[in-house]
Motif scaffolding. Structure first.
Motif, PDB file in Angstrom:
ATOM      1  N   PRO A 142     -48.767  43.792  92.621  1.00 32.94           N
ATOM      2  CA  PRO A 142     -48.921  42.374  92.323  1.00 32.94           C
ATOM      3  C   PRO A 142     -48.378  42.061  90.937  1.00 32.94           C
ATOM      4  N   SER A 143     -48.069  40.812  90.709  1.00 37.21           N
ATOM      5  CA  SER A 143     -47.544  40.427  89.412  1.00 37.21           C
ATOM      6  C   SER A 143     -48.627  40.595  88.347  1.00 37.21           C
ATOM      7  N   ALA A 144     -48.219  40.558  87.111  1.00 32.25           N
ATOM      8  CA  ALA A 144     -49.170  40.721  86.017  1.00 32.25           C
ATOM      9  C   ALA A 144     -50.161  39.566  86.001  1.00 32.25           C
ATOM     10  N   LEU A 145     -49.688  38.364  86.312  1.00 33.32           N
ATOM     11  CA  LEU A 145     -50.575  37.210  86.339  1.00 33.32           C
ATOM     12  C   LEU A 145     -51.604  37.336  87.456  1.00 33.32           C
ATOM     13  N   ARG A 146     -51.173  37.759  88.632  1.00 32.81           N
ATOM     14  CA  ARG A 146     -52.092  37.931  89.763  1.00 32.81           C
ATOM     15  C   ARG A 146     -53.114  39.026  89.440  1.00 32.81           C
ATOM     16  N   ASP A 147     -52.670  40.108  88.813  1.00 32.38           N
ATOM     17  CA  ASP A 147     -53.566  41.195  88.448  1.00 32.38           C
ATOM     18  C   ASP A 147     -54.588  40.724  87.420  1.00 32.38           C
ATOM     19  N   TRP A 148     -54.148  39.923  86.462  1.00 32.65           N
ATOM     20  CA  TRP A 148     -55.030  39.409  85.430  1.00 32.65           C
ATOM     21  C   TRP A 148     -56.063  38.455  86.028  1.00 32.65           C
ATOM     22  N   PRO A 175     -59.082  30.397  77.530  1.00 30.59           N
ATOM     23  CA  PRO A 175     -58.661  29.568  76.392  1.00 30.59           C
ATOM     24  C   PRO A 175     -58.034  30.372  75.257  1.00 30.59           C
ATOM     25  N   VAL A 176     -58.534  31.567  75.037  1.00 31.96           N
ATOM     26  CA  VAL A 176     -57.974  32.414  73.981  1.00 31.96           C
ATOM     27  C   VAL A 176     -56.513  32.726  74.281  1.00 31.96           C
ATOM     28  N   LEU A 177     -56.226  33.103  75.511  1.00 34.64           N
ATOM     29  CA  LEU A 177     -54.849  33.447  75.867  1.00 34.64           C
ATOM     30  C   LEU A 177     -53.946  32.218  75.920  1.00 34.64           C
TER      31      LEU A 177
END
Length: 74
Positions: free
Chosen positions: A27-33, A47-49
């Motif tokens: 999965p993409s990094a965004l999906r994993d995150w 919000p931090v990111l």
């Protein structure tokens, strides 16, 4: 890796790790995150990111022709 004897022939039996690896692309990094956030419940990281991403975008734009417009924001 284990082997399964079928009619005198041995064929490999994949374990869970090997089945997951053969299942397709990762999965993409965004999906994993996002999956991590769902499982852990650490929604305060969003919000931090976002703030870090905005600051990174501003830092990259300082070397562009948009720099004079960015400096007026501060």
């Amino acid at each position: 890796m284990q082997f399964l004897a079928v009619l005198g022939q041995y064929r490999p039996v994949p374990n869970d790790f090997e089945r997951a690896a053969a299942g397709g692309g990762s999965p993409s990094a965004l999906r994993d995150w996002l999956d991590y956030l769902k499982r852990s419940g650490k929604w305060w990281l969003v919000p931090v990111l976002i703030v870090l991403a905005v600051l990174a975008a501003l830092a990259l734009l300082t070397a562009s022709p948009a720099a004079p417009f960015i400096y007026t924001l501060f």
